[in-house]
Design a protein around this motif. Structure first.
Motif, PDB file in Angstrom:
ATOM      1  N   ILE A  42      -2.859  -8.694  -5.625  1.00 44.98           N
ATOM      2  CA  ILE A  42      -3.936  -9.472  -6.246  1.00 44.98           C
ATOM      3  C   ILE A  42      -4.160 -10.782  -5.487  1.00 44.98           C
ATOM      4  CG2 ILE A  42      -4.587 -10.763  -8.319  1.00 44.98           C
ATOM      5  CD1 ILE A  42      -3.262  -8.577  -9.968  1.00 44.98           C
ATOM      6  N   ILE A  43      -3.069 -11.454  -5.110  1.00 49.22           N
ATOM      7  CA  ILE A  43      -3.197 -12.709  -4.356  1.00 49.22           C
ATOM      8  C   ILE A  43      -3.898 -12.459  -3.018  1.00 49.22           C
ATOM      9  CG2 ILE A  43      -1.931 -14.555  -3.220  1.00 49.22           C
ATOM     10  CD1 ILE A  43      -1.948 -14.750  -6.247  1.00 49.22           C
ATOM     11  N   LEU A  44      -3.492 -11.401  -2.310  1.00 49.61           N
ATOM     12  CA  LEU A  44      -4.118 -11.098  -1.023  1.00 49.61           C
ATOM     13  C   LEU A  44      -5.570 -10.677  -1.196  1.00 49.61           C
ATOM     14  CD1 LEU A  44      -1.209  -9.189   0.761  1.00 49.61           C
ATOM     15  CD2 LEU A  44      -2.014 -11.504   1.210  1.00 49.61           C
ATOM     16  N   LEU A  45      -5.871  -9.981  -2.292  1.00 54.19           N
ATOM     17  CA  LEU A  45      -7.257  -9.595  -2.547  1.00 54.19           C
ATOM     18  C   LEU A  45      -8.128 -10.821  -2.792  1.00 54.19           C
ATOM     19  CD1 LEU A  45      -9.367  -7.395  -3.035  1.00 54.19           C
ATOM     20  CD2 LEU A  45      -8.655  -7.352  -5.439  1.00 54.19           C
ATOM     21  N   ILE A  46      -7.610 -11.789  -3.535  1.00 60.12           N
ATOM     22  CA  ILE A  46      -8.363 -13.022  -3.780  1.00 60.12           C
ATOM     23  C   ILE A  46      -8.642 -13.746  -2.467  1.00 60.12           C
ATOM     24  CG2 ILE A  46      -8.271 -15.294  -4.873  1.00 60.12           C
ATOM     25  CD1 ILE A  46      -6.577 -14.038  -7.093  1.00 60.12           C
ATOM     26  N   SER A 106     -14.662 -17.408  -8.266  1.00 58.92           N
ATOM     27  CA  SER A 106     -15.031 -16.358  -9.204  1.00 58.92           C
ATOM     28  C   SER A 106     -13.948 -15.289  -9.294  1.00 58.92           C
ATOM     29  CB  SER A 106     -16.366 -15.720  -8.791  1.00 58.92           C
ATOM     30  OG  SER A 106     -17.387 -16.684  -8.734  1.00 58.92           O
ATOM     31  N   VAL A 107     -13.469 -14.826  -8.136  1.00 63.02           N
ATOM     32  CA  VAL A 107     -12.446 -13.775  -8.138  1.00 63.02           C
ATOM     33  C   VAL A 107     -11.134 -14.298  -8.703  1.00 63.02           C
ATOM     34  CG1 VAL A 107     -11.117 -12.220  -6.670  1.00 63.02           C
ATOM     35  CG2 VAL A 107     -13.532 -12.598  -6.218  1.00 63.02           C
ATOM     36  N   ASN A 108     -10.795 -15.543  -8.400  1.00 61.89           N
ATOM     37  CA  ASN A 108      -9.566 -16.116  -8.954  1.00 61.89           C
ATOM     38  C   ASN A 108      -9.657 -16.232 -10.472  1.00 61.89           C
ATOM     39  OD1 ASN A 108      -6.932 -17.697  -8.295  1.00 61.89           O
ATOM     40  ND2 ASN A 108      -8.048 -19.034  -9.686  1.00 61.89           N
ATOM     41  N   ARG A 167      -7.999 -13.876 -15.744  1.00 61.90           N
ATOM     42  CA  ARG A 167      -8.359 -13.356 -17.062  1.00 61.90           C
ATOM     43  C   ARG A 167      -7.778 -11.960 -17.309  1.00 61.90           C
ATOM     44  NH1 ARG A 167     -12.730 -15.663 -19.723  1.00 61.90           N
ATOM     45  NH2 ARG A 167     -12.167 -14.148 -21.340  1.00 61.90           N
ATOM     46  N   VAL A 168      -7.695 -11.134 -16.273  1.00 64.10           N
ATOM     47  CA  VAL A 168      -7.269  -9.752 -16.455  1.00 64.10           C
ATOM     48  C   VAL A 168      -5.813  -9.511 -16.098  1.00 64.10           C
ATOM     49  CG1 VAL A 168      -9.611  -8.925 -16.058  1.00 64.10           C
ATOM     50  CG2 VAL A 168      -8.023  -9.041 -14.139  1.00 64.10           C
ATOM     51  N   SER A 169      -5.158 -10.478 -15.464  1.00 63.57           N
ATOM     52  CA  SER A 169      -3.752 -10.297 -15.063  1.00 63.57           C
ATOM     53  C   SER A 169      -3.036 -11.637 -15.119  1.00 63.57           C
ATOM     54  CB  SER A 169      -3.660  -9.701 -13.652  1.00 63.57           C
ATOM     55  OG  SER A 169      -4.118 -10.623 -12.685  1.00 63.57           O
ATOM     56  N   ASP A 170      -1.751 -11.603 -14.788  1.00 59.93           N
ATOM     57  CA  ASP A 170      -0.932 -12.818 -14.779  1.00 59.93           C
ATOM     58  C   ASP A 170      -0.864 -13.451 -13.393  1.00 59.93           C
ATOM     59  OD1 ASP A 170      -0.372 -12.453 -17.474  1.00 59.93           O
ATOM     60  OD2 ASP A 170       1.398 -11.222 -17.060  1.00 59.93           O
ATOM     61  N   PRO A 188       3.030  -1.179  -9.723  1.00 60.21           N
ATOM     62  CA  PRO A 188       3.120  -2.399 -10.548  1.00 60.21           C
ATOM     63  C   PRO A 188       3.978  -3.486  -9.895  1.00 60.21           C
ATOM     64  CG  PRO A 188       3.398  -0.458 -11.916  1.00 60.21           C
ATOM     65  CD  PRO A 188       3.428   0.019 -10.502  1.00 60.21           C
ATOM     66  N   GLY A 189       4.972  -3.084  -9.081  1.00 61.87           N
ATOM     67  CA  GLY A 189       5.834  -4.068  -8.436  1.00 61.87           C
ATOM     68  C   GLY A 189       5.129  -4.872  -7.357  1.00 61.87           C
ATOM     69  N   ILE A 190       4.189  -4.248  -6.651  1.00 58.66           N
ATOM     70  CA  ILE A 190       3.472  -4.957  -5.585  1.00 58.66           C
ATOM     71  C   ILE A 190       2.138  -5.512  -6.064  1.00 58.66           C
ATOM     72  CG2 ILE A 190       4.541  -3.518  -3.819  1.00 58.66           C
ATOM     73  CD1 ILE A 190       1.905  -2.010  -3.578  1.00 58.66           C
ATOM     74  N   MET A 191       1.787  -5.269  -7.320  1.00 57.52           N
ATOM     75  CA  MET A 191       0.480  -5.695  -7.811  1.00 57.52           C
ATOM     76  C   MET A 191       0.262  -7.207  -7.730  1.00 57.52           C
ATOM     77  SD  MET A 191      -2.346  -4.495  -8.655  1.00 57.52           S
ATOM     78  CE  MET A 191      -1.821  -2.782  -8.846  1.00 57.52           C
TER      79      MET A 191
END
Length: 322
Positions: free
Chosen positions: A241-245, A308-310, A315-318, A234-237
């Protein structure tokens, strides 16, 4: 009399503060000119090399001729896009690009996360530094040298990989000449080269995790695996997420230099991607309009994927880019 004096003092303070509040943009810029000067160079770089070249995107809609220039070339609309969609290479390029991109995302994205989580659990600082140095060092190898090393390692009768294969009683294998092996060689060599650099980002995110969470988990009797699942991940999430986008937004940009250097007549059927096709058609074949249309199509797909991914991440996270 006392209340009158207090009111007058307040009025004087309000009057003295009015000039500060009424300062215009020019005065604010003059006051903080050092900050504006600091961002002037990167702003000029973005405008000159990112926005001004967008004017040349009209090549994709024209029958461009360097002699006639942008405005003098004939406007053909979507003809170049139609030619690309109807060409026999269209689905081959899309398939090869997507296979390599999705393969890279599936293997290359979680690899630095796993390495960072493992390094974070190492208690010996000396061993941790050695592992970081060994995994980070390949990142500084240039692409040309990296491809030369790959070709040498996998060379039949000369490479150490072929030597191991023959020691196991098998025949020599021309890895670079078998089309089905190309994507694995490309992706795994990318992971080897970039896993250390990617792990540094996640180690920095892990360094920002509140230490009180670990103390509370220790009091509750949590195991190391439970700490990783409930605290580290959870700390690196947010960073993940930013890198995944960003990675998904570049999913159609496999990269040109490394793939082009690894290509040969035997593996072209699986190694020909959009970026190498644009180079061969546009620069080597001098078909500027057609190659510009292909590249513009590629950029539009990346933009749609990024948006789309952003949107989904928001929608699913902060965490999201915007």
């Amino acid at each position: 009399m006392q209340s009158t004096g207090v009111l007058e003092a307040k009025k004087k303070r309000a009057d003295s503060s009015k000039p500060l509040l009424m300062k215009g943009p020019a005065k604010k810029m003059k006051r903080h000119w050092q900050l504006y000067l600091l961002i002037l160079l990167p702003l000029a770089y973005i405008i000159i090399f990112k926005y001004i070249p967008m004017y040349g995107a009209q090549i994709a809609f024209r029958d461009f001729s360097p002699v006639r220039g942008f405005t003098g070339s004939e406007w053909v609309g979507l003809k170049n896009f139609s030619d690309f969609f109807n060409s026999p290479n269209f689905w081959i390029l899309i398939k090869n690009t997507l296979i390599i991109s999705l393969y890279s995302l599936a293997v290359g994205f979680p690899a630095p996360i796993i390495l960072a989580l493992a390094l974070n659990e190492i208690r010996s600082m000396r061993f941790k530094k050695v592992v970081q140095m060994v995994t980070f060092a390949p990142y500084f190898i240039s692409t040309v040298v990296m491809v030369s090393m790959i070709i040498l390692f996998l060379s039949p009768r000369l490479g150490f990989v072929d030597l191991i294969v023959r020691m196991l009683g098998m025949e020599s294998i021309n890895f670079m000449g078998i089309p089905s092996y190309f994507s694995s060689i490309f992706v795994l060599s990318n992971v080897w080269q970039g896993i250390g650099y990617g792990a540094v980002i996640y180690l920095a995110a892990l360094a920002g995790v509140n230490s009180e969470l670990y103390e509370a988990a220790k009091v509750d009797g949590a195991s190391r695996f439970q700490k990783v699942i409930n605290i580290d991940i959870p700390g690196i999430m947010p960073a993940a997420i930013i890198l995944l986008i960003l990675n998904v937004g570049q999913i159609m940009n496999v990269g040109f230099e490394k793939i082009y250097l690894m290509q040969n007549p035997l593996n072209t059927s699986t190694s020909e991607v959009i970026s190498t096709y644009v180079y061969k058609i546009g620069l080597l074949g001098a078909n500027f309009s057609f190659s510009a249309a292909v590249d513009l199509f590629n950029s539009v797909i990346n933009l749609i994927l990024l948006l789309s991914v952003n949107y989904f991440a928001r929608r699913v996270s902060d965490s999201s880019l915007w």
